[in-house]
Write an enzyme that holds these catalytic residues in place. Structure first.
Site, PDB file in Angstrom:
ATOM      1  N   ARG A 147      15.166  -8.738  -5.198  1.00 38.26           N
ATOM      2  CA  ARG A 147      15.872  -7.886  -4.241  1.00 38.26           C
ATOM      3  C   ARG A 147      16.995  -8.687  -3.616  1.00 38.26           C
ATOM      4  NH1 ARG A 147      10.802  -4.786  -1.216  1.00 38.26           N
ATOM      5  NH2 ARG A 147       9.899  -3.977  -3.132  1.00 38.26           N
ATOM      6  N   CYS A 191       7.251   0.183 -10.011  1.00 35.20           N
ATOM      7  CA  CYS A 191       6.674   1.494 -10.310  1.00 35.20           C
ATOM      8  C   CYS A 191       7.138   2.100 -11.636  1.00 35.20           C
ATOM      9  CB  CYS A 191       6.919   2.479  -9.173  1.00 35.20           C
ATOM     10  SG  CYS A 191       8.425   2.215  -8.256  1.00 35.20           S
ATOM     11  N   ASP A 247       0.922  -5.595  -6.871  1.00 39.49           N
ATOM     12  CA  ASP A 247       1.318  -4.198  -6.777  1.00 39.49           C
ATOM     13  C   ASP A 247       0.398  -3.303  -7.602  1.00 39.49           C
ATOM     14  OD1 ASP A 247       2.878  -2.136  -5.950  1.00 39.49           O
ATOM     15  OD2 ASP A 247       4.650  -2.691  -7.126  1.00 39.49           O
ATOM     16  N   HIS A 284      -0.151   1.081  -8.712  1.00 37.86           N
ATOM     17  CA  HIS A 284       0.180   2.492  -8.567  1.00 37.86           C
ATOM     18  C   HIS A 284      -1.022   3.299  -9.013  1.00 37.86           C
ATOM     19  CE1 HIS A 284       4.071   0.507  -8.497  1.00 37.86           C
ATOM     20  NE2 HIS A 284       4.357   1.438  -7.621  1.00 37.86           N
ATOM     21  N   GLN A 287       4.646  -9.283  -6.254  1.00 33.97           N
ATOM     22  CA  GLN A 287       3.773  -8.430  -5.452  1.00 33.97           C
ATOM     23  C   GLN A 287       2.454  -8.211  -6.186  1.00 33.97           C
ATOM     24  OE1 GLN A 287       6.667  -5.118  -5.441  1.00 33.97           O
ATOM     25  NE2 GLN A 287       6.430  -5.143  -3.223  1.00 33.97           N
ATOM     26  N   LYS A 296       4.277   5.772   4.755  1.00 35.52           N
ATOM     27  CA  LYS A 296       3.424   4.633   4.412  1.00 35.52           C
ATOM     28  C   LYS A 296       2.541   4.201   5.565  1.00 35.52           C
ATOM     29  CE  LYS A 296       7.010   1.254   5.503  1.00 35.52           C
ATOM     30  NZ  LYS A 296       7.607  -0.023   5.147  1.00 35.52           N
ATOM     31  N   HIS A 356       1.595   4.089  -4.009  1.00 35.74           N
ATOM     32  CA  HIS A 356       2.064   2.721  -4.221  1.00 35.74           C
ATOM     33  C   HIS A 356       1.271   1.903  -3.220  1.00 35.74           C
ATOM     34  CE1 HIS A 356       6.201   4.194  -5.676  1.00 35.74           C
ATOM     35  NE2 HIS A 356       5.716   5.246  -5.068  1.00 35.74           N
TER      36      HIS A 356
END
Length: 639
Positions: free
Chosen positions: A367, A338, A387, A389, A385, A468, A514
RNA sequence: GCCGAUGUAGCUCAGCCGGUAGAGCAACUGAUUCGUAAUCAGUAGGUCGGCAGUUCAAUCCUGCCCAUCGGCUCCA
């Protein structure tokens, strides 16, 4: 004269019986309507023992052993018998809890020495003796004080703790006794241990008392049970089947990827075929995101530690992050994508007319997952990911969330997954104001309602920056995997002081979503491998066709065919080895290649190929162009 | 991270009571030139997860570490 009561049977027929009749007797009176093997009964909808006495008018129905509820009761009864067997076999064991679970049951014990696989055999054989003795399960209700005294006298402090933690208004509890063994239990149970015919202890594992890692670790024994031996055998066969589909095994057999000690745990090394599979998925994703108005972006792998402090990751995600130092500056290796996206938004002044802005990145994150949780591709320390935003005005939020939910539905349909939806709310360790959490949670709930989706709520399970929606997909073996998620975030725009110029000419704060669709590509690939058992659909298959020559004399034509397929964009290989055709077919079959193209004298002479499908079906001889068209046609909808 | 188990050739697995290891498949070489799930023969391949210790001697016994597997907690 005995009072008569009215009993409504499962077929809606009513019969009169003397008061005090047992539920099991009432059902037995109408044998023809009774399930073949009832373990308990429902009286006015509530599950009870078959020995439960009926004192007033009631609707009664049987709970069959093979039904979901029946199995659960059966397994719970087995767990009691297991607890008895364990305590009789080993000295110094205390019992904790032993419920039925999805595919079986477990019981937790405190036993310093721990159990070995050999112990399981001893326990199981003692269980068989208890089952063979056909002892009754007898229910008794006592005051909670009496129960506390009973378990205290036996030294069962976990049971005492459970009793002490019951709500204050609970005055009595029930005990079940079988074969002289007493356990605290709500019930119901099956009538006697003789009904426990098909069970097996599977494995031992550690488990924290009450699921809290601050508590003592207990020894858990898992087992399963069924109404019949056939059903148990079938279940064990399915477990074997699942093993064959294990993505770690298939990953090696199909030469997709490796996990290597020397490289490090939780780090995936993709081989050419695995990379191809991954690239196909990623290409599909880029195309689908562009279609939906996303802009593709790429952020750096490391960002200054100060930025992670501003975002809150430093305070709330530290133990999962890696850091490195460059020119005496501390940098955090990104665990999420992000931050760079925030900076892209901030690169210029945004108008309400620009919104929503959707930034998409196939972002690779690191991670530091605890060593014990790593698992093949499903749980790794570096992953990518899909991913994105989305920055939008509060009024756009609902539409954006629904559009993402649609995207998820579309993607799951493409890969053939069913899924369930869960809403997770504010956790303990979180940032942001109560008001923002309220707004964010309401937005997610509202969008779920407006799209008419059914969902469950997990209190306190949200991310540290926002609530979420999780999508749990179900694979071919009905196992659930968390992949897609949508998280609503008011806090990061605040912390990064994002704004846009509104219609009124004033500055306003955008809201951020997200979201991931497939989640982590690595995990998704793992799920796909197991879902398809390695037999990927044509459009995903790293190798779509393999050219098989019958003898060496066909190699020149074989090379030509392979070349034409490659030119046409078909992922083709050639097996020109000096082996018999049957051998090459067997190998291509084990590699789950969708098409095997047999090339012999006939094909070489006529300029054709003879495709054999993975399912064994033979398509006869067709022209090379015809085959190319066939492949293109079958992949068309994914292009 | 915690509990338990496991680690022998590329893969699957043998290996007794401590005396430095074997099979099948795969690989390689040769023969064979074959039509829809395994042609035959030969060759090569091992720091017995790593490091210490006990012992005349350790794949085997002990300790520590690493990794994996099954769970717990956590999670995409």
């Amino acid at each position: 004269m005995v009072r008569q009561i009215k009993i409504t049977m499962p077929d809606e027929k009513e019969v009169l019986s003397p008061a005090g009749i047992k539920a099991g007797e009432a059902l037995a009176a109408r044998q023809d309507r009774v399930a073949s093997f009832p373990v308990a009964a429902k009286v006015n909808g509530a599950p009870v023992d078959l020995s439960h006495s009926l004192d007033g008018d009631a609707a009664v129905e049987p709970i069959d052993a093979a039904s979901a509820e029946g199995l659960s009761i059966l397994r719970h009864s087995i767990s009691h018998v297991m607890a008895q067997a364990v305590q009789e076999t080993f000295a110094g064991v205390q019992v904790a809890i032993g419920p039925a679970i999805e595919d079986g049951f477990y019981y937790d014990f405190e036993y310093a020495e721990g159990f070995t696989p050999q112990d399981l055999e001893r326990i199981e054989s003692r269980m068989r003796e208890i089952a063979a003795a056909d002892c009754l399960f007898e229910r008794r209700e006592v005051s909670r004080e009496e129960a506390v005294e009973l378990f205290r006298s036996k030294g069962e402090r976990y049971k005492v703790e459970l009793l002490n933690d019951l709500p204050a208004d609970v005055k009595t509890v029930s005990l079940y006794t079988q074969n002289g063994y007493i356990d605290l239990c709500r019930g119901p149970h099956c009538p006697s241990t003789g009904m426990l015919r098909a069970f097996k202890l599977l494995h031992v594992a550690g488990a924290y008392w009450r699921g809290d890692e601050r508590n003592r670790m207990l020894q858990r024994i898992y087992g399963t049970g069924f109404a019949t031996q056939e059903a148990l055998d079938e279940h064990l066969r399915l477990l074997e089947e699942a093993k064959k589909r294990d993505h770690r095994r298939l990953g090696r057999e199909l030469d997709l990827f490796q996990l290597n000690d020397e490289a490090g745990p939780g780090l995936v090394i993709f081989h050419p075929k695995g990379t191809l599979l991954r690239t196909i998925i990623e290409d599909w994703e880029r195309k689908e995101h562009l279609k939906r108005g996303y802009g593709m972006v790429i952020g750096p792998q490391i960002l200054k530690a100060d930025l992670w402090k501003r975002s809150g990751h430093f305070d709330h995600y530290l133990e999962n992050m890696y850091f490195t130092e460059v020119d005496e500056q501390s940098y955090g290796i990104k665990p999420m994508n992000c931050l760079a996206h925030m900076l892209i938004y901030k690169a210029k002044i945004r108008s309400y007319r620009d919104l929503p802005l959707r930034y998409f990145e196939l972002g690779t994150v690191h991670r530091h997952e605890k060593a014990g949780v790593l698992h093949g591709l499903m749980r790794v320390r570096q992953f990518t990911q899909d991913d994105a935003h989305i920055l939008c005005t509060p009024s756009q939020l609902n539409g954006e969330i629904r559009a993402i939910a649609d995207f998820v539905g579309y993607a799951m349909g493409i890969f053939g997954f069913e899924y369930e939806v869960e809403l997770s709310t504010r956790p303990e360790n979180s940032i942001g104001s109560d008001q923002d959490w309220e707004l964010a949670t309401t937005a997610l709930e509202g969008a779920l309602r407006d799209s008419g989706m059914t969902y469950e709520t997990n209190e306190g399970d949200g991310a540290f920056y926002g609530p979420k929606i999780d999508f749990k997909l179900k694979d071919a073996l009905k196992r659930k995997w968390q992949c897609a998620t949508i998280q609503c975030d008011f806090t990061l725009p605040e912390r990064f002081d994002l704004h846009y110029i509104g219609e009124d000419g004033g500055r306003h704060r955008p809201v951020m979503l997200h979201r991931v669709i497939l989640g982590a590509i690595e995990r998704f690939m793992g799920v796909l491998i197991e879902h398809y058992a390695g037999a990927f659909p044509l459009w995903l298959s790293p190798v779509q066709a393999v050219v098989l020559t019958v003898t060496d004399s066909h190699i020149p034509y074989g090379r030509e065919v392979r070349g034409r397929l490659l030119d046409a964009g078909i992922r083709a290989e050639g097996d020109f080895r000096n082996e018999k055709l049957g051998y090459k077919i067997r190998e291509a079959q084990l590699q789950k290649t969708p098409f095997m193209l047999v090339i012999g004298d006939r094909e070489a002479a006529s300029g054709q190929v003879s495709p054999r499908q993975r399912d064994g079906k033979n398509l006869g001889s067709i022209g090379v162009e015809a085959f190319i068209d066939l492949v293109h046609e079958q992949c068309k909808q994914f292009k």
